[in-house]
Design a protein around this motif. Sequence first.
Motif, short mmCIF file in Angstrom:
data_model
loop_
_atom_site.label_atom_id
_atom_site.label_comp_id
_atom_site.label_asym_id
_atom_site.label_seq_id
_atom_site.Cartn_x
_atom_site.Cartn_y
_atom_site.Cartn_z
N GLY A 238 0.81 -1.28 -0.29
CA GLY A 238 0.00 -0.14 0.31
C GLY A 238 1.14 1.30 0.36
O GLY A 238 0.50 1.76 -0.79
N VAL B 23 -6.52 3.24 1.18
CA VAL B 23 -6.06 1.73 0.66
C VAL B 23 -5.54 0.82 1.45
O VAL B 23 -6.58 -0.43 1.27
N SER B 24 -6.12 0.74 2.94
CA SER B 24 -5.85 -0.02 3.73
C SER B 24 -7.51 -0.90 3.55
O SER B 24 -6.86 -1.93 3.58
N LEU C 280 -7.23 -3.14 0.39
CA LEU C 280 -6.12 -3.77 0.18
C LEU C 280 -6.59 -4.90 1.52
O LEU C 280 -5.57 -6.13 1.04
#
Length: 188
Positions: free
Chosen positions: A129, A171-172, A175
């Motif tokens: 990420g 993102v996290s 992801l």
Amino acid sequence: MSDGNSSAPVTRIARRRARPGHAAEYEELVREMFGLMREHGGFLGAELIPPETEGGLHQVVVNFASEDDLARWDGSATRREIFGRMRAHAEGEPEHRRLSAIDEWFIGPDVPSSTRVPRWKNAVVTWMGIWPLASLVLYFIAPIWKNLGLPFLLSTAINVVIIVVGMVFLVSPVLTKAMRWFLVPQRR
């Protein structure tokens, strides 16, 4: 002499199901327990999270200043007494899970307490990420700060804020869902 881990703050989640028709009594005893915890050294706070649906698991989140403080609470006669009273209103013993921020970030609250993501897997997914996000910020945004003549440390601080906010909020979540098969493999 204590090691570095025993002086770090610790968060523990206990999950337990109230007996049918006993949820109110169980929750009252949990709140009473919070008052008793306040009398013990190192207690930082606690929260009761009731189940979303009737008959679900209650979650009790407690925070202590150190492992030693939590261990003193766990070994106390006060805890044994209140737990003895809770048994009439709860099914079985509580399932405990210690949390670090990184565990919660990667696996979330719905994974069994026995699950531990190896640090190397956390590192791989974090890299997946941060690398593209940092590359984008450094390529497109960092030159803006340079053109504005911002000092290096200030521009670096701004870039890091952008990367962290992007990682945590954008993102996290995507992801970790996409890489859940890697982080928390299903047992057969």
